[in-house]
Write an enzyme that holds these catalytic residues in place. Structure first.
Site, PDB file in Angstrom:
ATOM      1  N   SER A   1      -2.360  57.102 -22.227  1.00  0.00           N
ATOM      2  CA  SER A   1      -2.331  55.742 -22.755  1.00  0.00           C
ATOM      3  C   SER A   1      -1.215  55.486 -23.764  1.00  0.00           C
ATOM      4  CB  SER A   1      -3.682  55.402 -23.380  1.00  0.00           C
ATOM      5  OG  SER A   1      -4.009  56.359 -24.364  1.00  0.00           O
TER       6      SER A   1
ATOM      7  N   LYS B   1      -1.095  49.170 -25.089  1.00  0.00           N
ATOM      8  CA  LYS B   1      -1.451  48.002 -25.893  1.00  0.00           C
ATOM      9  C   LYS B   1      -0.621  46.765 -25.563  1.00  0.00           C
ATOM     10  CE  LYS B   1      -4.657  49.899 -28.577  1.00  0.00           C
ATOM     11  NZ  LYS B   1      -6.074  49.493 -28.423  1.00  0.00           N
TER      12      LYS B   1
ATOM     13  N   GLU C   1      -5.818  43.704 -35.961  1.00  0.00           N
ATOM     14  CA  GLU C   1      -6.223  44.912 -36.654  1.00  0.00           C
ATOM     15  C   GLU C   1      -5.509  46.071 -35.980  1.00  0.00           C
ATOM     16  OE1 GLU C   1      -7.760  43.666 -34.148  1.00  0.00           O
ATOM     17  OE2 GLU C   1      -7.937  45.429 -32.857  1.00  0.00           O
TER      18      GLU C   1
END
Lengths: 270, 458
Positions: free
Chosen positions: B406, B111, B133
């Site tokens: 990830s 991210k 969000e």
């Protein structure tokens, strides 16, 4: 604005104009609290001074709505509301009143039914057209075709943030009236009406819009009076939904009567 | 008005690709075949135009590129490693499995790539506040981190259900100076957090940038978020060439909105020999209806600004998704994935909670790496495709597969401990008084006695 055939919304606004006043547009969600009661509430709106009625389709992800309307539409869905019920609500109100009845809907439920099928059934129910808060003209090719085919109004929104180019394009794409968002925000009552509203209306008129109605944050006769001075119509939503929630159909009628007092019948005397 | 792309155009794209036709890389949006677009309130169109304009100019500005590269290298710790998972590979038919270690980035997931890029853009636009969000909390933590780094105010919307599932990340965001707003509407998960973030954005757009965390939403978000994650695939492609001397046979990633996946896939889209797999959250099983497999079982619709595959009922109402993984608990998917699914370039399959948690446990025990539960879906998928691709092969180790790891699984320890039955009725790790429950709000400072954990729990 394109006017190849008689627009029911335009006619309703023009009738008010002929009386020397702005039109009152009242919003209520279909199926809240039940389908039958939403028909009765719509009829109460029309009988107490609303010229146009905006019936909202309860939707799972209403990003332009504040807490009051969200709570009402969530309740409608959990009470078993189905999208096709909106046609019963429209038919029920148009059968009993002369008001122009539009449907306000987020786009996915229309897409899911099929744009053409939705438009056909709305026209069959006597509906005037659609107000589309999350459909901009850029994505509306299917809706252009269907609204032309069935003679429905297409009411797009303009906002304080709209550029001159977009305002021009949106005014040209609209039929019936243009919905001017008074404020950058979502639905809900506010203590005062933003001064940006007057500017948006002026810009929309300058871009060629014959009829511009103002919504978002309009909740009392003072707001109505203020907006009626420069706009062709005044849209009230959250305050009516709250009235229906707290006092039922009678409260909707009473509030509508109070609101319509601000429309400018008296303003002519001033 | 934009011409409607027809279904035929997608078949043509597939044919063209098979015949070595035009590149599938660098699709700029707003449309990916018939997907994508801008199904958004007019109030936000000007802001989307501003983001798009700023992004296009930044991409062409060597100063911006240098700034981003510097942050990626000296702040996030890029390039992330490509680690061969030798013991894990034994469980995947003997195919050589390589892990793209996005879990090693600062903040513990991919991210950070996107938030640094978007936070720089926010500064360029003169915005002083970012909103985000978050589902699992990873994007919220990354956003709070980037905001702290660049001196921006940060508000994170998080479903109340997710706040409970990921309490540790709530505390992390608060420590980083962000305000976390628990969202109690609807299913109280990621989609509802996005709804509330959009409501905030429309009200505060003048000074606020919406730092959307996945490659979904209205144009330019899908293409822009992909751009900031393309570094994953670019690194992985050169790393695998260096380590094995050839392209991989397959690559795999998990799909919620699909940002880590599109970041890995992008570099390989034009490598026709590389099979590409996306693994959606199959929840309790796709046959139960309790899942988040939008591509596998949804149908096209619009949500949050884009037309894409969507879990919806007959009325077009969004169906609540279900997954043990908060980060994959989203009923739609980025529009480029819908397009890649339709043209057949990427194969999307569902992985159940159970399969993902088995893979989670396996990676812990065979490689000493605790993966995020999101990433565990890709690991479970890699086991399946490893077995499939090595079937009947004399030298299964000729088959190489890259899995995008990830994120790291520290945030998932409580969920995992509960899943593997490691907790007693009070939520304490069995045999200790150690609670995995983390406080939600700002905590009072208490001097809790240190707890000795003498026993291995298994």
């Amino acid at each position: 604005m394109t006017e190849e055939f008689a627009s029911k919304s335009a006619a309703a606004i023009d009738r008010a104009k002929a009386e020397g006043r702005a039109a009152l547009v009242g919003y209520l969600p279909a199926g809240y609290p039940t389908v039958q009661e939403s028909i009765e509430a719509g009829i109460a709106l029309a009988r107490n001074g609303a010229d146009l009625i905006e019936i909202g389709i309860p939707y799972s992800d209403p990003v332009m709505d504040g807490p009051v309307i969200q709570a009402a539409t969530t309740e409608a869905i959990s009470n078993g509301f189905r999208v096709a019920n909106v046609f019963d609500v429209v038919a029920g109100i148009t059968a009993a009143t002369d008001a122009a009845v539009l449907v306000m809907t987020y786009w996915n439920p229309v897409m899911r039914m099929g744009v053409d099928e939705f438009a056909r059934r709305l026209a069959e129910a006597g509906g005037a057209g659609l107000i589309t808060p999350d459909l901009v003209p850029d994505e509306a090719h299917e809706w252009f075709e269907a609204s032309d085919r069935y003679g429905l109004d297409r009411v797009f929104l303009v906002a304080p943030s709209s550029t001159p180019e977009r305002l021009d394009m949106t005014v040209k794409a609209s039929r019936g009236f243009v919905y001017a968002v008074s404020i950058m925000g979502v639905t809900g009552t506010r203590t005062s009406v933003s001064s940006s509203a007057e500017d948006v209306v002026a810009r929309a008129h300058a871009a060629g819009a014959e009829r511009v109605c103002v919504g978002l944050g309009v909740s009392n006769p003072d707001h109505v009076r203020e907006i009626a001075a420069y706009a062709d119509g005044v849209i009230v939503g959250t305050a009516l939904v709250a009235a229906l929630r707290d006092g039922g159909v009678d409260a909707v009628g009473q509030l509508t009567k109070n609101l319509s007092a601000g429309l400018g019948r008296a303003a002519a005397e001033a | 008005m934009v011409d409607a792309p027809t279904a035929g155009s997608e078949e043509n794209a597939a044919d063209a690709f098979l015949q070595g036709g035009p590149s599938l890389r660098n699709a700029s949006g707003p449309y990916f075949g018939s997907y994508g677009g801008r199904w958004m309130p007019e109030s936000l169109i000007a802001a989307l135009d501003e983001v798009q304009d700023t992004f296009e100019k930044a991409k062409a500005d060597p100063d911006f590129i240098a700034q981003l590269k510097d942050l990626n290298k000296n702040y996030s710790g890029r390039p992330s490693l490509l680690t061969e998972a030798k013991r894990f590979s034994e469980h995947a038919g003997g195919a050589r499995i390589f892990l793209k270690r996005e879990d090693l980035n600062h903040t513990g997931s991919h991210k950070i790539n996107n938030v640094l890029g978007q936070a720089l853009l926010a500064k360029r636009m003169g915005k002083t506040r970012v909103i985000a969000e978050t589902g699992a909390g990873q994007h919220g933590v990354a956003s709070a981190t980037a905001a702290a780094l660049l001196g921006l105010e940060c508000v994170v919307y998080m479903g109340a259900e997710d706040c409970r599932r990921q309490a540790l990340n709530v505390a992390r965001m608060q420590l980083l100076g962000a305000t976390v707003v628990p969202v109690t509407n609807g299913s109280q998960t990621l989609k509802d957090a996005i709804n509330d973030a959009l409501r905030d954005w429309v009200s505060n757009v003048e000074h606020t940038h919406y730092l959307l965390g996945t490659a979904a939403g209205a144009h330019p978000f899908p293409a822009m978020v992909r751009y900031f994650h393309e570094v994953i695939g670019a690194e992985a492609r050169s790393q695998i060439l260096e380590q094995t001397g050839k392209l991989p046979d397959a690559i795999a990633a998990c799909i919620g909105g699909g940002s880590n996946a599109i970041g890995l896939f992008h570099a390989f889209l034009d490598d026709a020999s590389v099979k590409i797999y996306g693994f959606e959250a199959g929840g309790e099983g796709v046959e139960t209806g309790r899942h988040a497999a939008a591509i596998s079982l949804g149908r096209p619709g619009v949500l949050h600004g884009a037309r894409s595959y969507l879990m919806q009922d007959e009325d077009g109402q969004t169906i609540e998704s279900h997954s043990i993984s908060a980060g994959l608990d989203y009923p739609s998917v980025g529009p480029e994935h819908s397009y890649l699914a339709d043209i057949g370039r990427v194969t999307y399959e569902a992985v159940t909670d159970t399969e993902a948690m088995d893979a989670f446990s396996l990676l812990c025990r065979t490689e000493g790496i605790i993966p995020a539960i999101e990433s565990s879906h890709a690991l479970a998928g890699a086991i399946k495709i490893g077995k499939r691709l090595t079937e009947g092969k004399e030298n299964p180790s000729d088959v190489t597969v890259i899995v995008n790891l990830s994120g790291r699984g520290d945030k998932d320890v409580e969920t995992a401990a509960a899943w593997f039955n490691m907790l007693d009725e009070e939520g304490h790790v069995k045999g200790t008084t150690l609670s995995t429950r983390k406080p939600k709000g700002p905590t009072e400072r208490t001097s809790e006695a240190a707890v000795d954990v003498n026993e291995d729990q298994n």
